[in-house]
Scaffold this motif. Sequence first.
Motif, PDB file in Angstrom:
ATOM      1  N   LEU A  47       0.786  -1.237   0.000  1.00 12.41           N
ATOM      2  CA  LEU A  47       0.000   0.000   0.000  1.00 12.41           C
ATOM      3  C   LEU A  47       0.816   1.284   0.000  1.00 12.41           C
ATOM      4  CD1 LEU A  47      -2.734  -1.002   2.633  1.00 12.41           C
ATOM      5  CD2 LEU A  47      -2.817  -1.259   0.148  1.00 12.41           C
ATOM      6  N   LYS A  48       2.121   1.191   0.194  1.00 19.14           N
ATOM      7  CA  LYS A  48       2.898   2.420   0.391  1.00 19.14           C
ATOM      8  C   LYS A  48       2.930   3.330  -0.833  1.00 19.14           C
ATOM      9  CE  LYS A  48       7.343   0.158  -0.589  1.00 19.14           C
ATOM     10  NZ  LYS A  48       8.649  -0.224   0.012  1.00 19.14           N
ATOM     11  N   THR A  49       2.588   2.811  -2.012  1.00 18.53           N
ATOM     12  CA  THR A  49       2.575   3.655  -3.211  1.00 18.53           C
ATOM     13  C   THR A  49       1.161   3.979  -3.673  1.00 18.53           C
ATOM     14  OG1 THR A  49       2.751   1.692  -4.632  1.00 18.53           O
ATOM     15  CG2 THR A  49       4.809   2.780  -3.983  1.00 18.53           C
ATOM     16  N   CYS A  50       0.158   3.729  -2.824  1.00 17.98           N
ATOM     17  CA  CYS A  50      -1.238   4.031  -3.165  1.00 17.98           C
ATOM     18  C   CYS A  50      -1.607   5.414  -2.630  1.00 17.98           C
ATOM     19  CB  CYS A  50      -2.174   2.981  -2.569  1.00 17.98           C
ATOM     20  SG  CYS A  50      -1.931   1.319  -3.223  1.00 17.98           S
ATOM     21  N   PHE A  51      -2.003   6.309  -3.526  1.00 20.99           N
ATOM     22  CA  PHE A  51      -2.320   7.677  -3.130  1.00 20.99           C
ATOM     23  C   PHE A  51      -3.580   8.151  -3.847  1.00 20.99           C
ATOM     24  CE2 PHE A  51       2.392   7.402  -3.095  1.00 20.99           C
ATOM     25  CZ  PHE A  51       2.576   7.482  -1.721  1.00 20.99           C
ATOM     26  N   GLY A  52      -4.297   9.060  -3.188  1.00 23.26           N
ATOM     27  CA  GLY A  52      -5.422   9.710  -3.824  1.00 23.26           C
ATOM     28  C   GLY A  52      -4.971  10.826  -4.752  1.00 23.26           C
ATOM     29  N   ASP A  53      -5.961  11.459  -5.405  1.00 27.60           N
ATOM     30  CA  ASP A  53      -5.667  12.553  -6.332  1.00 27.60           C
ATOM     31  C   ASP A  53      -6.091  13.916  -5.796  1.00 27.60           C
ATOM     32  OD1 ASP A  53      -4.746  11.178  -8.964  1.00 27.60           O
ATOM     33  OD2 ASP A  53      -6.495  10.019  -8.339  1.00 27.60           O
ATOM     34  N   LEU A  54      -7.041  13.918  -4.870  1.00 24.54           N
ATOM     35  CA  LEU A  54      -7.559  15.177  -4.337  1.00 24.54           C
ATOM     36  C   LEU A  54      -8.218  14.885  -2.996  1.00 24.54           C
ATOM     37  CD1 LEU A  54      -7.911  18.211  -5.295  1.00 24.54           C
ATOM     38  CD2 LEU A  54     -10.243  17.552  -5.960  1.00 24.54           C
ATOM     39  N   VAL A  55      -8.155  15.848  -2.089  1.00 21.56           N
ATOM     40  CA  VAL A  55      -8.796  15.711  -0.772  1.00 21.56           C
ATOM     41  C   VAL A  55      -9.873  16.778  -0.635  1.00 21.56           C
ATOM     42  CG1 VAL A  55      -8.478  15.805   1.736  1.00 21.56           C
ATOM     43  CG2 VAL A  55      -6.696  14.800   0.284  1.00 21.56           C
ATOM     44  N   ALA A  56     -11.048  16.383  -0.160  1.00 18.11           N
ATOM     45  CA  ALA A  56     -12.127  17.323   0.157  1.00 18.11           C
ATOM     46  C   ALA A  56     -12.414  17.257   1.649  1.00 18.11           C
ATOM     47  CB  ALA A  56     -13.387  16.990  -0.631  1.00 18.11           C
ATOM     48  N   ARG A  57     -12.704  18.419   2.265  1.00 12.88           N
ATOM     49  CA  ARG A  57     -12.976  18.483   3.703  1.00 12.88           C
ATOM     50  C   ARG A  57     -14.343  19.123   3.939  1.00 12.88           C
ATOM     51  NH1 ARG A  57     -10.407  21.135   7.357  1.00 12.88           N
ATOM     52  NH2 ARG A  57     -10.525  19.477   8.911  1.00 12.88           N
ATOM     53  N   PRO A  58     -15.406  18.342   3.825  1.00 11.06           N
ATOM     54  CA  PRO A  58     -16.738  18.896   4.084  1.00 11.06           C
ATOM     55  C   PRO A  58     -16.897  19.303   5.538  1.00 11.06           C
ATOM     56  CG  PRO A  58     -16.843  16.503   3.903  1.00 11.06           C
ATOM     57  CD  PRO A  58     -15.457  16.902   3.508  1.00 11.06           C
ATOM     58  N   ALA A  59     -17.642  20.376   5.765  1.00 11.36           N
ATOM     59  CA  ALA A  59     -17.859  20.873   7.121  1.00 11.36           C
ATOM     60  C   ALA A  59     -19.255  20.548   7.640  1.00 11.36           C
ATOM     61  CB  ALA A  59     -17.630  22.381   7.170  1.00 11.36           C
ATOM     62  N   LYS A  60     -20.135  20.098   6.765  1.00 11.55           N
ATOM     63  CA  LYS A  60     -21.494  19.747   7.189  1.00 11.55           C
ATOM     64  C   LYS A  60     -22.059  18.701   6.236  1.00 11.55           C
ATOM     65  CE  LYS A  60     -23.462  23.914   4.969  1.00 11.55           C
ATOM     66  NZ  LYS A  60     -22.195  24.510   4.500  1.00 11.55           N
TER      67      LYS A  60
END
Length: 466
Positions: A47-60
């Motif tokens: 798993l060490k080379t598995c990465f996402g492309d974008l992060v979203a941080r919803p607040a609600k």
Amino acid sequence: MTDTLQKTDWRAIAAELGPVEVIDEPVLIKKRSRDFFWYSPILNAQLKTCFGDLVARPAKREDLAHCLAVAYRHDLPVVLRGGGTGNYGQAVPLCGGLIVETTAMNRILEIGEGYVRVEAGALMADINAALIPEGWEMAMFPSTQDIATIGGFVSGGSAGIGSIANGALREKGNIISLKALSVEAEPQERIFDAEEALQVHHAWGLNGAITEVTLRTVPTRDWIGCMATFDSYRACYAAGYALATSETIGRKLCSAVDARIVDYFPRLDGHVPKGRHLLVALVPREDMEAYRSLIAAQGGTVDLALSDADRQERGIPHVFEFAYNHTTLQVLKADRTATYQQYGVGDPSDADAVARLGETVGNDVWQHHEFARVDGRIVAFDLPIIWFTDEARLRQIDGAYEAAGFTVADAHTFHVEGGGLKNADYRHLAWKKRMDPKGLLNPGKSRAWETVRHLSADDIEAMAKD
């Protein structure tokens, strides 16, 4: 799915996700693509080379629904993430895509008589801090409570501090209800009652995006952190079982730790004697006299008995930081060649069998047992430190445990079926079909899903009844 991602314009996706906060800096995306899978050298390699492309941080909740709708529209894989304290790669995006971090959805919504209702991203330490002045506390929490979210715990956890008194998380009444969003063009929020909630519990975010959780709480008590030591591991384990089964002494934690592991606890230097096996416990103040008598009768010595204020004054961590997988972490801080495994004790009352097994498996396995309550009975499970050489030796150790009548819940697989809770039950996959018809949530984490995804939800559920 891979072809779709290669053609994805992530800048356009980030704009479409607005006004939800996004993180597009590669270093931060990589950081949020990891959890504690590195406890396992096998998972680390995978798993060490598995990465996402974008992060979203919803607040609600509305923000989270918007993220899921965008993912549905563009066929984007989605991995939901809380504090990232899981050990099996639950929060690692195998296929890239969108990571949705829920830590900004952290409101404590309601405290009532025997329950608390919170948003999925609330930290468990914050929940307990809000409950205690009201006379309540969480029925259980993991040793990582300072960074673990309640949604993550429900999605990926199973037991913790408090399980000796109140059972595992899946025990009847511990999860009262939860709410989760579907991944559709217009995500729908569904309420799962106590029974249905068990299909979302420990499903690793495969079958719905949790928005709220309502949990059982219990009256708070004046807990004393206790550490007792013993000459032999057999005596330590036997004392742990005696405390776990006592009808007169309350306890919220009961953990037996091999002396060789204790040597990796530098913050206990000068507080407990070297070379002795350690029993860690949380006992209510009113039961301390009975606790001391029990330890003496079992041949042990009480070395520490501290209130929270005493503990802070002496600069000693919470006792639960020497229990559950915090024990593993303490060793890994010093030597990354260590790992662990999860074994169920066939007969928890048989301290001789535990001791014999410890002698049989060899010097590369150091025992560490946790006591808990499941279906009203006391159980024990071993989370040993294993000095890893290769997978063949690990499986040899597994075989030795199984030959002695112990069970294995493999901590070295990223498939949800490997841990023991979702092995032969398709009901959670029926809910996945209803809540995630395109299979976008945490793809690759369920072997069984790949064999049933073409079926209807009703047909999948029927398989569970066969």
